[in-house]
Design a protein around this motif. Structure first.
Motif, PDB file in Angstrom:
ATOM      1  N   UNK A 105       0.721  -1.201   0.094  1.00  0.00           N
ATOM      2  CA  UNK A 105      -0.053   0.094   0.102  1.00  0.00           C
ATOM      3  C   UNK A 105       0.952   1.209   0.012  1.00  0.00           C
ATOM      4  N   UNK A 106       2.049   1.312   0.761  1.00  0.00           N
ATOM      5  CA  UNK A 106       2.794   2.449   1.079  1.00  0.00           C
ATOM      6  C   UNK A 106       3.925   2.186  -0.100  1.00  0.00           C
ATOM      7  N   UNK A 107       3.972   1.304  -0.905  1.00  0.00           N
ATOM      8  CA  UNK A 107       4.972   1.160  -2.027  1.00  0.00           C
ATOM      9  C   UNK A 107       6.637   0.937  -1.474  1.00  0.00           C
ATOM     10  N   UNK A 108       6.685   0.081  -0.328  1.00  0.00           N
ATOM     11  CA  UNK A 108       7.882  -0.155   0.173  1.00  0.00           C
ATOM     12  C   UNK A 108       8.589  -1.432  -0.341  1.00  0.00           C
ATOM     13  N   UNK A 109       9.030  -1.311  -1.700  1.00  0.00           N
ATOM     14  CA  UNK A 109       9.278  -2.810  -2.461  1.00  0.00           C
ATOM     15  C   UNK A 109      10.515  -3.387  -1.613  1.00  0.00           C
ATOM     16  N   UNK A 110      11.347  -2.921  -0.836  1.00  0.00           N
ATOM     17  CA  UNK A 110      12.280  -3.454  -0.254  1.00  0.00           C
ATOM     18  C   UNK A 110      11.696  -4.351   1.061  1.00  0.00           C
ATOM     19  N   UNK A 111      10.795  -3.925   1.712  1.00  0.00           N
ATOM     20  CA  UNK A 111       9.990  -4.625   2.860  1.00  0.00           C
ATOM     21  C   UNK A 111       9.039  -5.692   2.125  1.00  0.00           C
ATOM     22  N   UNK A 112       8.922  -5.405   1.269  1.00  0.00           N
ATOM     23  CA  UNK A 112       7.916  -6.617   0.440  1.00  0.00           C
ATOM     24  C   UNK A 112       8.903  -7.688   0.148  1.00  0.00           C
ATOM     25  N   UNK A 113      10.120  -7.554  -0.279  1.00  0.00           N
ATOM     26  CA  UNK A 113      10.926  -8.422  -0.664  1.00  0.00           C
ATOM     27  C   UNK A 113      11.617  -9.252   0.502  1.00  0.00           C
ATOM     28  N   UNK A 114      11.633  -8.388   1.475  1.00  0.00           N
ATOM     29  CA  UNK A 114      11.826  -8.998   2.871  1.00  0.00           C
ATOM     30  C   UNK A 114      10.941  -9.770   3.374  1.00  0.00           C
ATOM     31  N   UNK A 115       9.821  -9.466   3.332  1.00  0.00           N
ATOM     32  CA  UNK A 115       8.577 -10.524   3.871  1.00  0.00           C
ATOM     33  C   UNK A 115       8.348 -11.529   2.950  1.00  0.00           C
ATOM     34  N   UNK A 116       8.509 -11.456   1.720  1.00  0.00           N
ATOM     35  CA  UNK A 116       8.402 -12.605   0.696  1.00  0.00           C
ATOM     36  C   UNK A 116       9.572 -13.497   1.186  1.00  0.00           C
ATOM     37  N   UNK A 117      10.779 -13.284   1.427  1.00  0.00           N
ATOM     38  CA  UNK A 117      11.720 -14.133   1.830  1.00  0.00           C
ATOM     39  C   UNK A 117      11.537 -14.814   3.123  1.00  0.00           C
ATOM     40  N   UNK A 118      10.977 -14.083   4.154  1.00  0.00           N
ATOM     41  CA  UNK A 118      10.835 -14.577   5.483  1.00  0.00           C
ATOM     42  C   UNK A 118       9.573 -15.606   5.260  1.00  0.00           C
ATOM     43  N   UNK A 119       8.535 -15.448   4.394  1.00  0.00           N
ATOM     44  CA  UNK A 119       7.505 -16.325   4.322  1.00  0.00           C
ATOM     45  C   UNK A 119       7.860 -17.658   3.744  1.00  0.00           C
ATOM     46  N   UNK A 120       8.875 -17.505   2.560  1.00  0.00           N
ATOM     47  CA  UNK A 120       9.343 -18.719   2.128  1.00  0.00           C
ATOM     48  C   UNK A 120      10.333 -19.608   2.974  1.00  0.00           C
ATOM     49  N   UNK A 121      10.738 -19.086   3.977  1.00  0.00           N
ATOM     50  CA  UNK A 121      11.663 -19.772   4.753  1.00  0.00           C
ATOM     51  C   UNK A 121      10.582 -20.267   5.919  1.00  0.00           C
ATOM     52  N   UNK A 122       9.444 -20.033   5.996  1.00  0.00           N
ATOM     53  CA  UNK A 122       8.336 -20.901   6.906  1.00  0.00           C
ATOM     54  C   UNK A 122       7.986 -22.162   6.266  1.00  0.00           C
ATOM     55  N   UNK A 123       7.452 -23.072   6.861  1.00  0.00           N
ATOM     56  CA  UNK A 123       7.043 -24.154   6.507  1.00  0.00           C
ATOM     57  C   UNK A 123       5.773 -24.170   5.651  1.00  0.00           C
ATOM     58  N   UNK A 124       5.674 -24.612   4.481  1.00  0.00           N
ATOM     59  CA  UNK A 124       4.463 -24.311   3.611  1.00  0.00           C
ATOM     60  C   UNK A 124       3.322 -25.198   3.742  1.00  0.00           C
ATOM     61  N   UNK A 125       2.091 -25.104   3.555  1.00  0.00           N
ATOM     62  CA  UNK A 125       1.092 -25.863   3.642  1.00  0.00           C
ATOM     63  C   UNK A 125       0.185 -25.570   2.299  1.00  0.00           C
ATOM     64  N   UNK A 126      -0.623 -26.422   1.815  1.00  0.00           N
ATOM     65  CA  UNK A 126      -1.868 -26.071   1.022  1.00  0.00           C
ATOM     66  C   UNK A 126      -2.311 -24.757   1.136  1.00  0.00           C
ATOM     67  N   UNK A 127      -2.851 -24.707   2.415  1.00  0.00           N
ATOM     68  CA  UNK A 127      -3.579 -23.419   2.682  1.00  0.00           C
ATOM     69  C   UNK A 127      -2.934 -22.200   2.629  1.00  0.00           C
TER      70      UNK A 127
END
Length: 559
Positions: free
Chosen positions: A229-251
């Motif tokens: 929403x506030x166009x902070x691409x660096x934070x989005x990439x950081x969150x994306x990387x952190x989420x990829x490091x968490x165990x993934x489920x179908x949900x």
């Protein structure tokens, strides 16, 4: 004391610190300046509005809620905002409180194009405080301001540095540098929902320190949405990387695929959505085993599975049948179904590897737009008519694209090319190509089956085997012809098996004969090439051209 203070800012000390080195690739850490009046030039006032539902927006729930709770709350928020937008169509254009999705930078009529809101999922109101003229009460439309406008439940005030925020966010850059008098005011006001407070605080802290204190999936998703929403691409990439490091489920994978999209988000979270697609494709690659579960998945999940090259399926005909079944279940209206098949799921089907018998059904299927279906079938038939080496070239070129429509999957039943003749007798010529790896995997007792083909209304198939020869002295390659129908059906044919060693040469006949099929029996030869398995599969074997074994079977109905 004066000398001691000067020593603290000795430039030689700063140069030696890698954090401030010009060659450092890390963003500088300005965490020390967050909400510090000594390093700030403006005040950020955050007006926190009451959500229309009961959000669990305290810090504990921000870190502890489940992904299911997160998705449920997001859905409720979107529904509430849609209701508010329906209501605000009848309000005054000046009523910024009653229209929470409208983003403005001033209470006056300022061009809203200066601040774009890529993600219209929730509300953002940014305002620059102005001196009051004293005429507001006279000019304002009181009725619009008192018509169930959102209630400010809390106000937070932070000391901010406009250069730091502007460097990380185009939103704040435009807010502070739009060239208007309001951008020079010291106090800026943002208006957000209560459910966004924790995420915004995390985001602001990240813009200074490049760090987040949260590490749970729901909290990271909230920060991701705020960063978009506030166009902070660096934070989005950081969150994306952190989420990829968490165990993934179908949900969670489905949740990542269905995040509200914007141009900024799509680019920043692509590694996350790619990982989600790969997870679903791997989990459900044996689609037959999980068919009931896959039938319940939403469109994004089904697309991720069907686009995969590793899909384990009997044939591409089965993919076509599954797509029709899924779309008829989820889109009962024919217009919607045609739209989804034409724009989305139809592109998951690799028509060049469907049987000609099924391709004819595609042309007659009312679920597909006729022009769309005709184009796909024609493309498939042209591909089938190409020489094998041309097909491989086309597949290699297509593998670098997103469609993969000419890339063959590892089907349980291998695709065949069939040429039918009606005169002087009903006859079909069947071409079966097998890769060297496929043949090698048959050892010591495996078998691979072709797709079905038809002659005189009867279904037939070819099967390649690794067998022991009749004296059981060595393994060898065998080829058999079988009829699908079982029971009392009898069907007499003349047949011939042939192979070739080079693409440009003629097929060389290996065996021929005639056979009357009864009760689903098969006919063939345990050692088609009359050589041991080791000689057949050897690197210098004459039967593999460019890693492919080319077989041909001719069937003719006996007169």
């Amino acid at each position: 004391m004066k000398d001691q203070n000067l020593d603290l800012f000795d430039p030689r000390t700063a140069v030696m610190d890698p954090e401030y080195s010009p060659s450092s690739t890390r963003d500088p850490d300005f965490g020390f300046a967050f909400n510090d009046v000594n390093f700030s030039d403006r005040l950020l006032q955050i007006e926190i509005m009451a959500d229309s539902f009961d959000p669990q927006s305290d810090s504990d729930s921000f870190h502890s809620q489940s992904l299911a709770d997160w998705a449920r709350n997001r859905k409720r928020r979107r529904e509430d905002i849609r209701k508010e937008m329906d209501t605000c169509h009848s309000f005054s254009a000046l009523d910024i409180t009653a229209c929470p999705e409208e983003q403005v930078i001033s209470c006056n009529q300022i061009d809203t194009e200066d601040v774009e809101n890529e993600n219209q999922d929730e509300s953002v109101v940014a305002m620059i405080e102005e001196p009051h003229s004293g005429d507001e009460a006279t000019n304002a439309d009181d009725s619009s301001w008192n018509f169930d406008s959102p209630r400010v439940v809390k106000v937070e005030t932070l000391h901010i540095s406009s250069p730091i925020l502007a460097a990380k966010s185009p939103f704040f850059y435009k807010l502070f540098s739009n060239g208007m008098r309001e951008s020079e005011q010291r106090q800026v006001t943002l208006r957000i929902n209560a459910s966004e407070e924790a995420a915004l605080m995390e985001l602001l802290n990240f813009m200074y320190s490049n760090k987040l204190t949260t590490n749970t999936a729901p909290a990271l998703l909230d920060v991701l949405m705020a960063a978009d929403k506030f166009e902070v691409a660096s934070c989005m990439r950081h969150c994306s990387r952190q989420l990829r490091n968490l165990p993934m489920t179908p949900e969670s994978a489905l949740l990542y695929l269905e995040l509200p999209s914007s141009i900024l988000m799509a680019e920043a979270v692509k590694p996350l959505t790619d990982a989600a697609e790969q997870f679903l494709a791997a989990k459900y690659k044996d689609i037959t085993k999980f068919q009931e579960e896959v039938m319940k998945l939403p469109l994004a999940g089904v697309e991720a599975i069907l686009f995969s090259d590793d899909l384990q399926i009997a044939s591409e005909d089965a993919v076509y049948d599954f797509v029709l079944k899924w779309t008829r279940t989820h889109y009962p209206q024919i217009e919607e179904r045609r739209e989804i098949l034409g724009s989305r799921l139809g592109r998951c089907i690799r028509f060049p590897f469907m049987s000609c018998r099924k391709l004819r059904k595609v042309l007659a299927c009312n679920d597909f737009d006729h022009e769309f279906a005709s184009k796909l079938v024609l493309e498939a038939l042209f591909y089938k008519a190409e020489a094998p080496h041309r097909q491989r070239t086309q597949a290699a070129e297509d593998s670098s694209s997103t469609s993969h429509r000419f890339v063959e999957r590892a089907y349980k039943y291998r695709p065949v090319k069939v040429v039918d003749f009606g005169l002087p007798r009903q006859q079909c010529v069947v071409y079966l190509d097998l890769k060297r790896e496929e043949c090698a995997n048959l050892f010591p007792s495996g078998r691979v089956y072709s797709q079905a083909f038809h002659l005189g209304g009867q279904g037939f198939f070819l099967s390649a085997h690794c067998n022991m020869d009749q004296q059981s002295s060595f393994h060898c390659f065998g080829l058999f012809l079988g009829m699908q129908e079982k029971g009392s059906v009898t069907f007499a044919v003349d047949y011939e098996f042939a192979a070739r060693t080079k693409p440009g040469e003629e097929y060389v006949s290996k065996y021929k004969g005639n056979y009357t099929f009864t009760g689903g029996k098969a006919v063939g030869y345990r050692n088609l090439f009359a050589i041991p398995w080791t000689s057949f599969i050897a690197e210098d074997s004459p039967y593999f051209t460019n890693g492919m074994l080319h077989l041909r079977a001719e069937l003719t109905i006996k007169s």
